[in-house]
Scaffold this active site. Sequence first.
Site, mmCIF file in Angstrom:
data_model
loop_
_atom_site.group_PDB
_atom_site.id
_atom_site.type_symbol
_atom_site.label_atom_id
_atom_site.label_comp_id
_atom_site.label_asym_id
_atom_site.label_seq_id
_atom_site.Cartn_x
_atom_site.Cartn_y
_atom_site.Cartn_z
ATOM 1 N N CYS A 105 0.823 -1.200 0.000
ATOM 2 C CA CYS A 105 0.000 0.000 0.000
ATOM 3 C C CYS A 105 0.857 1.249 0.000
ATOM 4 O O CYS A 105 2.012 1.215 0.309
ATOM 5 C CB CYS A 105 -0.889 -0.008 1.221
ATOM 6 S SG CYS A 105 -1.979 -1.416 1.214
ATOM 7 N N ILE A 106 0.217 2.340 -0.362
ATOM 8 C CA ILE A 106 0.925 3.615 -0.458
ATOM 9 C C ILE A 106 0.526 4.515 0.708
ATOM 10 O O ILE A 106 -0.645 4.650 0.989
ATOM 11 C CB ILE A 106 0.585 4.326 -1.803
ATOM 12 C CG1 ILE A 106 1.276 3.572 -2.926
ATOM 13 C CG2 ILE A 106 1.108 5.734 -1.799
ATOM 14 C CD1 ILE A 106 0.449 2.760 -3.796
#
Lengths: 105, 411
Positions: A104-105
Site C-alpha cells: 500500500c501507499i
Amino acid sequence: MPTKTVTGVEVDVTDDGFFTNPDQWTEAMAPELAADEGIEPLTDQHWQVLRFMRSEYAEKGTGPTVRVLGKTSGVTVKELYQLFPKGPAKIAARIAGIPKPRGCI
Amino acid sequence: MSHRIVILGAGTGGTLTANRLRKAYGSDEATITVVDQDDQHVYQPGLLFVPFGLTHPEDIVRSRQRQLHKGIDYRQSPIDHVDLEADTVHLADGSTLGYDVLVVATGATLVPEETEGLAEWPPNVHTFYTVDGAARLEQALAELDGGRVVVNVVDMPIKCPVAPLEFCFLADWFFTDRGIRDRIQLTYVTPLDAAFTKPVAAATLGGMLDDRGIELVTEFNTGEVDGAGGKLVSYDEREVPFDLAVVIPLHGGQAYVGRSEGLGDELGFVPTDPATLQSTVKPNVFAIGDATTLPASKAGSVTHFEGDVLVENVRRFLAGQDLDATYDGHANCFIETGFGKAMLIDFNYDQEPVPGHFPAAVGLPLLKESRLNHLGKLMFQWFYWHALLPGRDIPGVGSHMPEAGKTTTPS
Ligand SMILES: Cc1cc2nc3c(=O)[nH]c(=O)nc-3n(C[C@H](O)[C@H](O)[C@H](O)COP(=O)(O)OP(=O)(O)OC[C@H]3O[C@@H](n4cnc5c(N)ncnc54)[C@H](O)[C@@H]3O)c2cc1C
C-alpha cells in the site's frame, strides 16, 4: 536480470528473490525455495497459504497483503507469522513463485 | 428526463462532488441527494494540531449541511446497505433511495478492534485520528513530564500517511518548548522498511527524524498493544516499551460496504478504476476519496484532484459518452515539521516526491523545510472551507501534477 537454479531449472528472479515470471514455477520447486528461507518441511497449512497466494495472484495480478491473507486464506495473522516468520506476505510470495506483493501507499 | 444522482457521505469528497454536480446540472436536469449519518463535518487535517493545543475541536468542526449548495437534498441517516442489482440505497431509518448514478464517498473508518488490546484504549494508549481521541491526547500530553513516547502505525493503508511523522516532529517541538525534551524518549514505529513509502522522500524524512533524535523502528507489524505492560508487541515477537503510546489503528472501508453484496473488497474498499474513478463493480457506481482502492494516498488533496475527473465522468456516463481516463494520482501534502516550518511534497502514480518548486520554478519549495510552507499549511484550512468544498478552482493549480519546477523528470 538475475536468475536462480531451482530443482535444476533456471528461473528469472529479482535481486530480492521474487519470481518475475510465475509460469516458470512448479509445485516441485516449493520445498527447495522454502528451505532457502529456513522453512522445513512444508506442512499442509503452508500449502494452504501457498495455493491461496497463487490463486489470488492469478485473479488479481498481485499477491495479497498479510492483513488480507489473515481475512481470507483461512489462516489467522498470528498463525501466518508462525508459518512464515519475518513477514508472511513476502516470504510466502517468494516460495509460491509470484512477484513481490504491491502493498500500500 | 431528470437524472437521479445519489452521493453517499458528506465529507470532503461527497461535499465537493455534490457542489460541482449542482453547478454542472440545472435543477430540472438532475436531482442530487447526499446522505450522511451526522451533521459534524470535521476538518481532519486539523486533528494533528489539537493534541498540542494549537487548535481546538470547536475550531475544526462545522455543519455538514451548510457546506452544501442550494438545491441539494440532504438526508441524515446511517446507510444500511446498497442493493446494486436494484440500484437502490437502503437507509437505517427504513427509507430507500433509487439512483441512476451512485457516488460512494464514505471514506475510511478506524478498526482498532482488529488489534489485540487496542479497542479498550487503555489510559496510556491514545490516538489523534478522531476528535475525541485528539482531545484526550491533548490532556495526556499536557500532564506528561517525562518517559518513553511511542508513535505507531499499525499497518497501511492509513489516512494521510505523513500525519504520524508530522506528529513526531510537532512532539519534538512541543517537548522542547516545554523544556522537557531531554526527559522524553521519542520513537516512531512503522510497518514499512523506511520512514515513508516513497524512496527520495523517505530518505529526507528519515534524516529529519535522526536530526531531531527521534528513534526509528521499521518493519514492525504490531500484533498487540499491551497497555498494562506498557509495550507494543509485534507478530514476530519483538517488543517496544512505552509510557505513552500514540497509535494509528488499522483502517478499513465502512461496515455498510461489507453488507452490500458485491460493492467492496476484503477490507471494505470499493474497487475503482484509477484513471476514470468509475467502480469496477457496476458502471453506474463511481467512487471518490478514501473509500476507493486507488493506489494513491488517502488524502484530502487526492480527493480534491479526483473531483474534476469524477464530475466530468458522471456527466459523460449519463450522456452515454466515453469516459475521460486522465486522473494521474496527483497528491500534494504539506508536512508540518515543527518550530513554525513545514515541507511540501507533490507527486502522482508515476512520479515520486522530489525536490524543486511548486507549481513551477517560482513557487513553494518542495521537499524542503520553510516558513512559507508552514503558512501554506495554515492557509489550507481556509482554502478547504471556502474553495475546495464549494468546488471552486484554484488559479494556477489544475488537477494534474505539474512537471515544471521538479528537479527530475518522471521515471
Ligand atoms: C489526522 C488526520 C490528518 C490529515 N491530514 C491531512 C492533510 O494534511 N492533508 C490532506 O490532504 N489530507 C489529510 N487527511 C486526510 C483527509 O482528511 C481525508 O483523506 C479526506 O477527508 C477524505 O475524504 P472522503 O470524502 O473520502 O472521506 P471523509 O471526509 O472522511 O467523509 C466520509 C463521510 O462518510 C460518512 N459515512 C461513513 N459511513 C457512513 C454510513 N454508514 N452512513 C452514513 N454516512 C456515512 C462519514 O460520516 C463521513 O462524513 C488527514 C486525515 C486525518 C485523520
